[in-house]
Design a protein around this motif. Structure first.
Motif, short mmCIF file in Angstrom:
data_model
loop_
_atom_site.label_atom_id
_atom_site.label_comp_id
_atom_site.label_asym_id
_atom_site.label_seq_id
_atom_site.Cartn_x
_atom_site.Cartn_y
_atom_site.Cartn_z
N HIS A 126 0.85 -1.17 0.01
CA HIS A 126 -0.09 -0.14 -0.06
C HIS A 126 0.80 1.29 0.06
CE1 HIS A 126 -3.66 2.31 0.90
NE2 HIS A 126 -2.97 2.97 1.77
N LEU A 127 1.91 1.36 0.84
CA LEU A 127 2.92 2.44 0.82
C LEU A 127 3.59 2.74 -0.33
CD1 LEU A 127 4.17 4.31 3.11
CD2 LEU A 127 6.08 2.91 3.20
N PHE A 128 4.05 1.61 -1.18
CA PHE A 128 4.57 1.39 -2.34
C PHE A 128 3.76 2.02 -3.40
CE2 PHE A 128 5.84 -0.71 -6.30
CZ PHE A 128 7.37 -0.06 -6.22
N GLN A 129 2.37 1.63 -3.35
CA GLN A 129 1.41 2.32 -4.28
C GLN A 129 1.33 3.67 -3.85
OE1 GLN A 129 -0.68 1.06 -6.67
NE2 GLN A 129 0.35 -1.08 -6.83
N MET A 130 1.38 4.22 -3.03
CA MET A 130 1.07 5.66 -2.65
C MET A 130 2.38 6.44 -3.24
SD MET A 130 -0.72 5.63 1.20
CE MET A 130 0.08 6.99 1.66
N VAL A 131 3.48 5.79 -2.89
CA VAL A 131 4.75 6.40 -3.32
C VAL A 131 4.72 6.50 -4.91
CG1 VAL A 131 7.28 6.22 -3.46
CG2 VAL A 131 6.06 5.65 -1.31
N ILE A 132 4.51 5.41 -5.67
CA ILE A 132 4.68 5.36 -7.02
C ILE A 132 3.40 6.40 -7.68
CG2 ILE A 132 6.04 3.57 -7.40
CD1 ILE A 132 3.52 2.08 -8.31
N ASN A 133 2.16 6.54 -7.02
CA ASN A 133 1.06 7.41 -7.75
C ASN A 133 1.36 8.76 -7.53
OD1 ASN A 133 -0.12 5.05 -8.78
ND2 ASN A 133 -1.13 4.60 -6.95
#
Ligand SMILES: Nc1ncnc2c1ncn2[C@@H]1O[C@H](COP(=O)(O)OP(=O)(O)OP(=O)(O)O)[C@@H](O)[C@H]1O
Length: 133
Positions: A126-133
């Protein structure tokens, strides 16, 4: 129990038992590399728990798994020392005792890795998704 122990009150013996437990913990931590690794991983897990603001239930599950791994490592060390006290020669029963004790740690560590993955992988994703979006 020596005569000094007999003369002490229940509360003094109760306090001493904490001291002996502390001594055992520090001895294992100073001398056992696996114990140092387990404690380091536990500290990393605690930091990750704080970082990801995990729930109360997740904290309870992690506390149970970390205490299981650390406690079983201590018991494994105690069994290794007891076997070494009994014999310093090769003996198949000594091998069985040490291998069985080691497998207890392995099982607890294996399932704690699964629990850690179930708790942290979705949060890290989830954190990774937030960072790349
Ligand atoms: N007296 C013995 N007789 C037969 N096999 C033994 C004996 N001592 C050790 N072993 C074998 O060697 C393995 C390693 O034993 P050792 O006492 O070195 O513990 P260890 O696995 O190195 O643990 P640690 O690294 O935590 O000290 C045991 O699991 C066992 O298979």
């Amino acid at each position: 129990m020596d005569s000094k122990d007999c003369s002490r009150t229940g509360i003094q013996r109760f306090i001493s038992s904490f001291k002996y437990a502390g001594n055992g913990f520090w001895l294992a931590l100073r001398t056992e590399r696996n114990m140092q690794i387990h404690l380091l991983i536990s500290l990393i897990v605690v930091l990750a728990g704080i970082l990801f603001s995990i729930s109360k239930i997740e904290w309870l599950v992690l506390c149970l798994t970390m205490s299981a791994v650390l406690s079983l490592e201590l018991v494994n060390t105690a069994i290794e020392k007891t076997v070494d006290l009994v014999t310093d020669e090769y003996h198949p029963i000594a091998k069985q005792a040490k291998d069985i004790a080691a497998s207890a740690v392995f099982i607890a560590a294996f399932f704690s890795i699964i629990i850690g993955c179930v708790i942290f992988i979705p949060k890290a994703a989830h954190l990774f998704q937030m960072v790349i979006n």
